[in-house]
Design an enzyme around this catalytic site. Structure first.
Site, PDB file in Angstrom:
ATOM      1  N   HIS A 185      28.354  66.176  -6.969  1.00 22.91           N
ATOM      2  CA  HIS A 185      29.786  65.916  -6.978  1.00 22.91           C
ATOM      3  C   HIS A 185      30.252  65.979  -5.526  1.00 22.91           C
ATOM      4  CE1 HIS A 185      33.726  65.426  -8.310  1.00 22.91           C
ATOM      5  NE2 HIS A 185      33.942  66.535  -8.977  1.00 22.91           N
ATOM      6  N   ARG A 238      41.599  65.527 -13.964  1.00 15.51           N
ATOM      7  CA  ARG A 238      41.962  66.035 -12.653  1.00 15.51           C
ATOM      8  C   ARG A 238      41.353  65.219 -11.527  1.00 15.51           C
ATOM      9  NH1 ARG A 238      43.183  71.276 -12.282  1.00 15.51           N
ATOM     10  NH2 ARG A 238      43.489  71.387 -14.493  1.00 15.51           N
ATOM     11  N   THR A 239      40.043  65.008 -11.588  1.00 10.18           N
ATOM     12  CA  THR A 239      39.365  64.240 -10.541  1.00 10.18           C
ATOM     13  C   THR A 239      39.929  62.826 -10.496  1.00 10.18           C
ATOM     14  OG1 THR A 239      37.378  65.537 -10.893  1.00 10.18           O
ATOM     15  CG2 THR A 239      37.109  63.492  -9.703  1.00 10.18           C
ATOM     16  N   LYS A 285      30.382  49.504 -27.524  1.00  3.07           N
ATOM     17  CA  LYS A 285      29.625  48.446 -28.194  1.00  3.07           C
ATOM     18  C   LYS A 285      28.188  48.376 -27.675  1.00  3.07           C
ATOM     19  CE  LYS A 285      33.943  45.901 -28.479  1.00  3.07           C
ATOM     20  NZ  LYS A 285      34.741  45.183 -27.467  1.00  3.07           N
ATOM     21  N   ARG A 316      32.187  58.514 -12.818  1.00  4.44           N
ATOM     22  CA  ARG A 316      31.868  59.829 -13.411  1.00  4.44           C
ATOM     23  C   ARG A 316      31.067  59.510 -14.666  1.00  4.44           C
ATOM     24  NH1 ARG A 316      33.803  65.293 -14.572  1.00  4.44           N
ATOM     25  NH2 ARG A 316      34.293  65.275 -12.359  1.00  4.44           N
TER      26      ARG A 316
END
Ligand SMILES: [Zn+2]
Lengths: 304, 152
Positions: free
Chosen positions: A131, A53-54, A82, A103
């Site tokens: 946020h 969504r974000t 990795k 994020r």
């Protein structure tokens, strides 16, 4: 806005916030001037945990500004798997883009990453930390409905781990807002947020029972209480049930009450509320696009 | 010379850290990163009777004059500490430790979900509050037992 990066809501002054919200309103009405400024701008998406969504909201924002995204893709398919460090990853992707959105599951990741890049970096959630872009769209929604001054707001649910709550509570200290925090005893605000609210001289009260404050509220901001916060299933159902609202709950509310939720919801807000005048959570989600457009526009402008 | 002064200035040249809260002497050394491996002569007095504190610890480092900046970090575990710089058995300078604005690289964040505890090129950084310390990365505030955070 005089910032290179957007990392926390704490860094935002009232002026900064108003500048973003004003620009968002402008762009919502007519994005054409901003499209010229930002044509061809590339936004690097670094999502180390899934948040469709974000991510979509940022993608919509930059595309509406005439730009595009370059996407790191999922962690499973990238160099991170990795064993590449975050510091290296962002330094590589910085070369592909004009700004980065991050994020990441660890707290403080955005701050550290920002120390390694020169392009603007936007924190789209760092663990239980911050946020801030969610906060700005929350503030935009509150301004459009109840207004940001002389505001009485109830913030309910998981106040301990809910990063949207932490950022919102901090940002509201810039305004004439009375904040009521409603949660079970075990999910009260963490020490660091209390410290910030206290230092800012904020007007706050804590409750375990919504009934105590509901009639006085202009806005009720509901968040989800997650099952994994409780040791056993029974305890979870017993506690979480007290923080769900339905039409009956809202009988005690003012007619002008605005109900908000950062979404996705599970069962905190009964669907029967969706069609009432109280419900504002879908508009709130939609507001993410103009607000993120405004932020990108302002950050890119300052970065010239 | 009184007996008390004698005890403090017994080293020839170096640094005496006095009025350390009882029990913190070894934490003081580890916070300063002094473990004797570079050959300094170190003496530690524990539970020494004191007028100001009921019992105190004293740390003496021979042959090394520690700077005020190096010593100020001690204020988070030994806020009452005093520092004597000694040259040829004379105390030439007497200072208190002062609370710095921030402390970097000395304490480890107790939050296991903090980026500073991950395998990343980042040094820990704490803001020093009136009452405790706060991680500049994850905002965690620690008020009790800060000595347990010393990255040794
Ligand atoms: Zn931390």
């Amino acid at each position: 806005m005089r910032h290179d990066h957007l990392l926390t809501a704490r860094q935002l002054s009232r002026e900064d916030i108003e500048e973003v919200l004003d620009r968002a309103a402008e762009l919502d009405a007519d994005p054409s001037a901003a499209r010229e400024r930002n044509a061809g701008t590339l936004l690097g998406l670094c999502f180390f945990e899934p948040s469709t969504r974000t991510k979509m909201s940022f993608e919509a924002a930059i595309k509406r500004l005439g730009g595009d995204v370059v996407d790191m893709g999922s962690v499973d398919s990238s160099s991170v798997k990795k064993g590449e460090s975050l510091a290296d990853t962002v330094r590589v992707i910085e070369g592909y883009a004009d700004a980065l959105v991050l994020r990441h599951p660890l707290e403080g990741s955005a701050k550290m990453a920002s120390e390694y890049v020169d392009v603007p970096l936007l924190n789209a959630g760092d663990g239980a930390g911050h946020h801030p872009t969610q906060t700005l769209l929350d503030l935009y929604t509150i301004r459009e409905t109840a207004g940001l001054d002389d505001l009485t707001i109830g913030i309910m649910g998981d106040l301990k781990y809910g990063r949207t709550v932490h950022s919102l509570a901090t940002a509201l200290t810039n305004f004439d807002a009375h904040q009521h925090f409603v949660s079970p005893e075990s999910l009260k605000l963490p020490r660091s947020v209390r410290y910030d609210l206290h230092e800012a001289g904020a007007n706050v009260r804590e409750h375990t029972d919504l009934e105590e404050v509901l009639p006085s509220l202009d806005v009720l901001y509901v968040t989800r209480i997650q099952r994994e916060r409780f040791p056993d299933e029974n305890e979870y159902h017993k506690v979480a049930g007290q923080y769900q609202i339905d039409a009956e709950t809202l009988e005690a509310a003012s007619d002008d009450l605005t109900v908000m939720h950062p979404l996705p919801r599970v069962d905190e807000i009964a669907p029967e509320i969706d069609d009432t005048a109280y419900a504002n959570y879908f508009e709130q989600a939609h507001n993410g696009v103009p607000v993120r457009m405004a932020l990108l526009d302002l950050l890119m402008e300052d970065d010239q | 010379m009184t007996e008390k002064e004698l005890r403090v200035s017994k080293i020839r040249s170096g640094t005496v850290i006095d009025h350390v809260r009882a029990g913190q002497a070894l934490n003081v050394l580890s916070m300063l990163g002094i473990d004797g491996s570079s050959g300094e002569e170190i003496s530690v007095g524990m539970n020494v009777p004191s007028e100001a504190l009921a019992r105190k610890d004293v740390v003496k480092v021979e042959g090394r004059e520690l700077s005020q900046d190096e010593l100020d970090v001690l204020s988070v575990i030994a806020p009452d500490a005093t520092v004597n710089i000694v040259r040829d058995y004379d105390v030439v300078e007497k200072n208190r430790v002062e609370r710095p604005d921030r402390v970097t690289g000395v304490l480890a964040c107790p939050n296991r979900n903090c980026i500073t505890t991950a395998d990343e090129p980042v040094e820990s950084a704490f803001a020093v509050l009136r009452d405790g310390v706060r991680c500049e990365y994850c905002d965690t505030i620690v008020r009790e037992d800060i000595a347990a955070l010393i990255d040794g």
